[in-house]
Design an enzyme around this catalytic site. Structure first.
Site, short mmCIF file in Angstrom:
data_model
loop_
_atom_site.label_atom_id
_atom_site.label_comp_id
_atom_site.label_asym_id
_atom_site.label_seq_id
_atom_site.Cartn_x
_atom_site.Cartn_y
_atom_site.Cartn_z
CG ASP A 51 -2.17 0.85 1.05
OD1 ASP A 51 -2.03 2.06 0.77
OD2 ASP A 51 -3.27 0.29 1.17
CE LYS A 55 -12.63 0.20 -9.08
NZ LYS A 55 -11.50 -0.51 -8.51
CB SER A 74 -17.56 -0.59 -8.68
OG SER A 74 -18.64 0.25 -8.35
CE1 TYR A 129 -13.36 3.71 -8.28
CE2 TYR A 129 -15.76 3.72 -8.55
CZ TYR A 129 -14.61 3.14 -8.04
OH TYR A 129 -14.70 1.99 -7.30
P1 NAD Z 1 -9.65 2.59 0.12
O1 NAD Z 1 -9.30 3.89 -0.49
O2 NAD Z 1 -10.00 2.55 1.56
O3 NAD Z 1 -8.49 1.51 -0.14
C1 NAD Z 1 -7.71 1.54 -1.30
C2 NAD Z 1 -6.26 1.41 -0.86
O4 NAD Z 1 -5.41 1.43 -2.02
C3 NAD Z 1 -5.80 2.55 0.04
O5 NAD Z 1 -5.19 2.03 1.20
C4 NAD Z 1 -4.79 3.32 -0.83
O6 NAD Z 1 -3.79 3.92 -0.04
C5 NAD Z 1 -4.28 2.23 -1.73
N1 NAD Z 1 -3.76 2.70 -3.02
C6 NAD Z 1 -4.35 3.52 -3.93
N2 NAD Z 1 -3.56 3.69 -4.99
C7 NAD Z 1 -2.43 2.96 -4.77
C8 NAD Z 1 -1.24 2.74 -5.50
N3 NAD Z 1 -1.01 3.33 -6.68
N4 NAD Z 1 -0.28 1.94 -4.97
C9 NAD Z 1 -0.47 1.35 -3.75
N5 NAD Z 1 -1.59 1.52 -3.02
C10 NAD Z 1 -2.55 2.33 -3.51
O7 NAD Z 1 -10.86 1.98 -0.75
P2 NAD Z 1 -11.80 0.76 -0.44
O8 NAD Z 1 -13.15 1.28 -0.13
O9 NAD Z 1 -11.15 -0.18 0.50
O10 NAD Z 1 -11.89 0.13 -1.89
C11 NAD Z 1 -11.02 -0.92 -2.30
C12 NAD Z 1 -11.27 -1.21 -3.76
O11 NAD Z 1 -12.66 -1.53 -3.95
C13 NAD Z 1 -11.00 -0.02 -4.68
O12 NAD Z 1 -10.43 -0.50 -5.88
C14 NAD Z 1 -12.37 0.56 -4.94
O13 NAD Z 1 -12.45 1.22 -6.18
C15 NAD Z 1 -13.23 -0.69 -4.95
N6 NAD Z 1 -14.63 -0.44 -4.61
C16 NAD Z 1 -14.94 0.23 -3.47
C17 NAD Z 1 -16.28 0.49 -3.16
C18 NAD Z 1 -16.66 1.27 -1.94
O14 NAD Z 1 -17.79 1.79 -1.89
N7 NAD Z 1 -15.81 1.38 -0.93
C19 NAD Z 1 -17.29 0.03 -4.03
C20 NAD Z 1 -16.93 -0.67 -5.17
C21 NAD Z 1 -15.59 -0.90 -5.45
C1 WQD Z 2 -26.11 6.20 -1.66
C2 WQD Z 2 -27.45 6.90 -1.70
C3 WQD Z 2 -27.35 9.12 -2.64
C4 WQD Z 2 -24.90 10.85 0.58
C5 WQD Z 2 -20.95 5.20 -4.62
C6 WQD Z 2 -20.20 5.15 -5.92
C7 WQD Z 2 -20.10 3.73 -6.40
C8 WQD Z 2 -19.54 2.81 -5.32
C9 WQD Z 2 -20.23 2.98 -4.01
C10 WQD Z 2 -17.18 2.58 -5.64
C11 WQD Z 2 -27.70 7.66 -3.01
C12 WQD Z 2 -27.74 9.18 -1.18
C13 WQD Z 2 -25.63 9.99 -0.23
C14 WQD Z 2 -25.58 11.89 1.27
C15 WQD Z 2 -27.65 11.15 0.31
N1 WQD Z 2 -18.15 3.11 -5.04
N2 WQD Z 2 -26.98 10.14 -0.36
N3 WQD Z 2 -26.94 12.00 1.09
O1 WQD Z 2 -23.62 6.82 -4.98
O2 WQD Z 2 -24.69 4.53 -4.57
O3 WQD Z 2 -22.26 4.70 -4.83
O4 WQD Z 2 -20.30 4.37 -3.64
O5 WQD Z 2 -17.18 1.84 -6.56
O6 WQD Z 2 -19.31 3.74 -7.54
O7 WQD Z 2 -20.88 5.95 -6.87
O8 WQD Z 2 -23.26 5.58 -2.78
O9 WQD Z 2 -23.30 6.22 -0.41
O10 WQD Z 2 -22.74 7.98 -2.13
O11 WQD Z 2 -25.07 7.13 -1.98
O12 WQD Z 2 -28.88 11.29 0.19
O13 WQD Z 2 -24.98 12.70 1.97
O14 WQD Z 2 -27.47 7.89 -0.66
O15 WQD Z 2 -28.07 10.08 -3.40
O16 WQD Z 2 -29.07 7.57 -3.30
P1 WQD Z 2 -23.55 5.49 -4.38
P2 WQD Z 2 -23.51 6.77 -1.77
#
Ligand code: NAD
Ligand code: WQD
Length: 337
Positions: free
Chosen positions: A31, A152, A124, A148
């Site tokens: 990381d 993906k 995602s 973003y």
């Molecule tokens: P996060 O930001 O908490 O974790 C990502 C980690 O990757 C961090 O610790 C960051 O420091 C590290 N990182 C980023 N770029 C890097 C690089 N170039 N080299 C080394 N480390 C690096 O995010 P998360 O919520 O744990 O998400 C993890 C994965 O899941 C991500 O790829 C994210 O896009 C995907 N994802 C997250 C969500 C969500 O809502 N949290 C939803 C769908 C997909």
């Molecule tokens: C959820 C719902 C908002 C905040 C995002 C990324 C998605 C994925 C997950 C990475 C929606 C509403 C939110 C607030 C609100 N990440 N909302 N007030 O948008 O479904 O997904 O995170 O891959 O790519 O787009 O999640 O938690 O932001 O929103 O009313 O202050 O809550 O409009 O309906 P979202 P979210």
């Protein structure tokens, strides 16, 4: 043989490490702390009583990454590392493309060179764009609305092409829906920097008195109560899906896509009420205009993951809210405490 975890200090990575270490797996973690803190890794050790190797390495530094893979007998990888904020990706698209795409290309090149052709990738539900119906199955059309999401989708395509060119690869693409909650110990959880973009961290900070009230972004969506509907999944359930995915990848080659959600959609107001019920704390809110780019409804059909991976979400919405609040109570300023 060891599993390489990229982005292990992050929210989902840290929870996944706990499940893997508890299952007796040997981990090597990289990381660069772009969006996380070293403390998360210490907490993982505290929860599990187990150790692992850690390298502060940026995936953009291919030579350093290669040294890690070469020195540690890596045979597979869970790839979390990436930037993930939708709004920020619109402001800084080049940074997002460079970090997420180039980082993944470097990783795949190194893994291929050392014959570690097994990867689980964090995709995602954003790759479904604005779905024409719900629940969503894995064969729905793919599209994105922001850089973003584009990263993906591009990575999914890169991984598919990689397998076509070299069928020895075993690739599991997990499309997460909305991960929330925290480990029940309250030692690890989501630690957003600044004002949270996502619903649950925002509500949690309202509950803790750090923010006055929640803005509900629109109540004129085509949903039962007019507010947006999503598929919220406990981060521990999500973490366990990775264990199932790697077990399958150890048995077969190919590229497979899985929805990782509960299959149940909750509106923003459902979540507010569930949070109030789980914690006994009132969440003041106001209705504000829609957030650009938001869609009405998004929830999974998770049947494929149940059938093929033998994985199913176990926690309910109140568990998720309770655990999110427990993390907040124990760490009022996240890992800075
Ligand atoms: P996060 O930001 O908490 O974790 C990502 C980690 O990757 C961090 O610790 C960051 O420091 C590290 N990182 C980023 N770029 C890097 C690089 N170039 N080299 C080394 N480390 C690096 O995010 P998360 O919520 O744990 O998400 C993890 C994965 O899941 C991500 O790829 C994210 O896009 C995907 N994802 C997250 C969500 C969500 O809502 N949290 C939803 C769908 C997909
Ligand atoms: C959820 C719902 C908002 C905040 C995002 C990324 C998605 C994925 C997950 C990475 C929606 C509403 C939110 C607030 C609100 N990440 N909302 N007030 O948008 O479904 O997904 O995170 O891959 O790519 O787009 O999640 O938690 O932001 O929103 O009313 O202050 O809550 O409009 O309906 P979202 P979210």
């Amino acid at each position: 043989m060891a599993i390489l975890i990229t982005g292990g200090a992050g929210y989902i990575g840290s929870h996944t490490m706990v499940e893997f270490l508890n299952a007796g797996r040997e981990l090597v973690v990289v990381d660069n702390f772009l969006n996380s803190k070293p403390c998360a890794l210490e907490r993982v050790k505290q929860i599990t009583g187990k150790d692992f190797k850690f390298y502060e390495v940026d995936l953009l530094d291919k030579e350093a990454l290669e040294r890690v893979v070469c020195e540690n007998g890596i045979d597979s990888c869970i790839h979390f590392a990436g930037l993930k904020a939708v709004g920020e990706s619109c402001q800084k698209p080049l940074w997002y493309y460079h970090n997420n795409i180039t980082g993944t290309l470097n990783l795949c090149e190194v893994l291929q060179k050392y014959n570690a052709k097994r990867i689980v990738f964090s995709s995602s539900a954003t790759v479904y764009g604005n779905p024409s119906s719900v629940p969503i199955t894995e064969d729905f059309p793919l599209s994105t609305t922001n850089p973003y999401g584009e990263t993906k989708l591009m990575i999914e395509r890169i991984l598919k092409d990689l397998h076509t060119s070299d069928p020895e690869w075993s690739i599991s693409i997990l499309r997460y829906f909305n991960p929330i909650g925290a480990h029940k110990s309250g030692l690890i959880g989501e630690d957003p920097q600044g004002i949270p973009n996502n619903l649950l961290p925002y509500i949690t900070q309202v509950a803790a008195g750090r923010r006055e009230r929640l803005s509900v972004f629109g109540n004129d969506y085509n949903t039962p109560d007019g507010t947006g509907v999503r598929d919220y999944i406990h981060v521990v359930d999500l973490a366990r899906a990775h264990l199932k995915a790697i077990e399958r990848a150890e048995k077969i080659t190919g590229v497979e896509h899985f929805n990782i959600g509960t299959g149940v959609g909750y509106s923003v107001l459902d979540i507010v009420h569930a949070y109030e019920k789980a914690t006994g704390i009132a969440i003041p809110y106001q209705i504000t205009p829609r957030r650009p780019g938001d869609i009405d409804e998004c929830y999974a059909n998770p049947a494929k993951a149940a059938e093929i991976l033998g994985w199913k979400a176990e926690y309910n919405i109140e568990d998720m809210c309770r655990d999110a609040y427990n993390w907040q109570l124990k760490n009022p300023r996240g890992y800075d405490d």
